[in-house]
Design a protein around this motif. Structure first.
Motif, PDB file in Angstrom:
ATOM      1  N   MET A  62      41.050  94.769  11.222  1.00  0.00           N
ATOM      2  CA  MET A  62      40.575  95.822  12.105  1.00  0.00           C
ATOM      3  C   MET A  62      41.060  95.571  13.515  1.00  0.00           C
ATOM      4  O   MET A  62      41.342  94.437  13.905  1.00  0.00           O
ATOM      5  CB  MET A  62      39.042  95.880  12.081  1.00  0.00           C
ATOM      6  N   ARG A  63      41.158  96.629  14.286  1.00  0.00           N
ATOM      7  CA  ARG A  63      41.532  96.514  15.679  1.00  0.00           C
ATOM      8  C   ARG A  63      40.557  97.304  16.527  1.00  0.00           C
ATOM      9  O   ARG A  63      40.115  98.373  16.119  1.00  0.00           O
ATOM     10  CB  ARG A  63      42.958  97.017  15.906  1.00  0.00           C
ATOM     11  N   PRO A  64      40.225  96.801  17.696  1.00  0.00           N
ATOM     12  CA  PRO A  64      39.302  97.527  18.570  1.00  0.00           C
ATOM     13  C   PRO A  64      39.970  98.764  19.137  1.00  0.00           C
ATOM     14  O   PRO A  64      41.197  98.900  19.065  1.00  0.00           O
ATOM     15  CB  PRO A  64      38.999  96.507  19.670  1.00  0.00           C
ATOM     16  N   GLY A  69      47.195  95.846  20.637  1.00  0.00           N
ATOM     17  CA  GLY A  69      47.215  94.515  21.231  1.00  0.00           C
ATOM     18  C   GLY A  69      45.938  93.745  21.047  1.00  0.00           C
ATOM     19  O   GLY A  69      45.874  92.574  21.393  1.00  0.00           O
ATOM     20  N   GLY A  70      44.896  94.402  20.506  1.00  0.00           N
ATOM     21  CA  GLY A  70      43.618  93.737  20.354  1.00  0.00           C
ATOM     22  C   GLY A  70      43.650  92.716  19.233  1.00  0.00           C
ATOM     23  O   GLY A  70      44.452  92.790  18.306  1.00  0.00           O
ATOM     24  N   THR A  71      42.783  91.747  19.329  1.00  0.00           N
ATOM     25  CA  THR A  71      42.686  90.696  18.320  1.00  0.00           C
ATOM     26  C   THR A  71      41.429  90.892  17.489  1.00  0.00           C
ATOM     27  O   THR A  71      40.588  91.743  17.777  1.00  0.00           O
ATOM     28  CB  THR A  71      42.647  89.317  18.989  1.00  0.00           C
ATOM     29  N   ALA A  72      41.301  90.058  16.456  1.00  0.00           N
ATOM     30  CA  ALA A  72      40.095  90.102  15.634  1.00  0.00           C
ATOM     31  C   ALA A  72      38.863  89.771  16.460  1.00  0.00           C
ATOM     32  O   ALA A  72      37.786  90.329  16.251  1.00  0.00           O
ATOM     33  CB  ALA A  72      40.237  89.137  14.463  1.00  0.00           C
ATOM     34  N   ALA A  73      39.012  88.856  17.439  1.00  0.00           N
ATOM     35  CA  ALA A  73      37.886  88.520  18.308  1.00  0.00           C
ATOM     36  C   ALA A  73      37.477  89.728  19.145  1.00  0.00           C
ATOM     37  O   ALA A  73      36.287  89.954  19.391  1.00  0.00           O
ATOM     38  CB  ALA A  73      38.250  87.346  19.207  1.00  0.00           C
ATOM     39  N   ASP A  74      38.463  90.502  19.583  1.00  0.00           N
ATOM     40  CA  ASP A  74      38.148  91.714  20.339  1.00  0.00           C
ATOM     41  C   ASP A  74      37.386  92.706  19.469  1.00  0.00           C
ATOM     42  O   ASP A  74      36.474  93.392  19.946  1.00  0.00           O
ATOM     43  CB  ASP A  74      39.432  92.367  20.858  1.00  0.00           C
ATOM     44  N   TYR A  75      37.788  92.801  18.204  1.00  0.00           N
ATOM     45  CA  TYR A  75      37.079  93.713  17.314  1.00  0.00           C
ATOM     46  C   TYR A  75      35.644  93.251  17.088  1.00  0.00           C
ATOM     47  O   TYR A  75      34.736  94.067  17.032  1.00  0.00           O
ATOM     48  CB  TYR A  75      37.790  93.836  15.967  1.00  0.00           C
TER      49      TYR A  75
END
Length: 279
Positions: A62-64, A69-75
């Protein structure tokens, strides 16, 4: 032997006894959790498993909102406020199951035959569920912090976000009480999952409505859960996905209005149904 009530109780009116009887119902419900910890283990354990599942198993794919450019942590940061909302939403099934179980075992009828405030059965259930919801949010917040999520909106805004989540749960309590008084058995209450699951999936809890097909995205955007999720994200200081539509631009307002509307409709229905049990 005199039948006169003891003097210390003589000056206490209906409001006092309504509160006292409500608290007795709350104590009874909390005692059940203490004697059968498997109940609270399920209610508190399921949200944690859900957070880990969506955050780590699905989170890598998933992407936020906002681009590639988002990461899994961002999601996961985007996801966590939605998971708080999802937990509050699923809680109405626990309410309905408890109410229908008490009604089926004759507990509700026993309460109604006792010299206690008629409102205590309903309000006691509501207070108990809000206390459990506070415990759920505390455990979920601790899990989220361990996963790297942070609330960057400030102490007052964070408190406001949790207040909105409890406001949603408060409204759904009355949905659960009403349905619990209507349904014939606990097994029937279990089938409410078929309603709760699509209600949470077709919303802005997991992904922005703008990523869905147009007609489905419109339904998701106007889902009351989406408003609470977007408002909570904004107050927590997390990223908020908005396509410029009115409903998403006024998420904070609607996070207050939607639960109010649900309460106005379902609270009288629950009270009316409870009173109809004597007929």
């Amino acid at each position: 032997m005199s039948t006169t009530a003891p003097r210390p109780l003589a000056g206490r009116g209906r409001a006092y006894w309504a509160v006292a009887d409500c608290w007795n119902i709350v104590r009874r419900s909390l005692t059940h959790y203490r004697r059968k910890p498997v109940y609270i283990a399920w209610q508190l354990g399921f949200p944690i498993v859900s957070v880990l599942l969506y955050g780590y198993v699905f989170g890598g794919a998933m992407r936020p909102p906002g681009g590639g450019g988002g990461t899994a942590a961002d999601y996961r940061e985007y996801l966590m406020p939605g998971m708080f909302v999802s937990t509050m939403a699923f809680g109405f099934m626990n309410t309905a199951t408890t109410v229908v179980t008490d009604a089926g075992k004759g507990v509700t009828d026993r309460f109604r035959s006792m010299p206690m405030a008629p409102s205590a059965v309903v309000t006691g259930r509501g207070v108990t569920d809000l206390l459990v919801a506070c415990a759920e949010l505390a455990i979920l917040a601790g899990t989220a912090l361990a996963m790297g999520w942070r609330a960057d909106g400030g102490a007052a805004a964070t408190a406001g976000a949790f207040a909105l989540l409890l406001w949603l749960r408060f409204a759904l309590v009355w949905v659960g009480v009403w349905l619990g008084l209507l349904l014939p058995s606990a097994e029937a209450a279990g089938s409410l999952f078929a309603v709760a699951f699509p209600l949470t999936m077709v919303s802005g809890i997991f992904v922005p409505p703008s990523t869905m097909p147009g007609w489905l995205g419109a339904i998701a955007a106007w889902n009351p859960l989406s408003s609470t999720a977007s408002a909570a994200r904004g107050l927590f200081g997390n990223e908020v996905a908005s396509d410029g539509s009115w409903i998403q631009e006024h998420a904070l307002l609607m996070a207050v209005v939607w639960p109010l509307a649900v309460t106005v409709v379902c609270l009288p229905l629950a009270v009316r149904r409870f009173r109809a049990l004597s007929r």
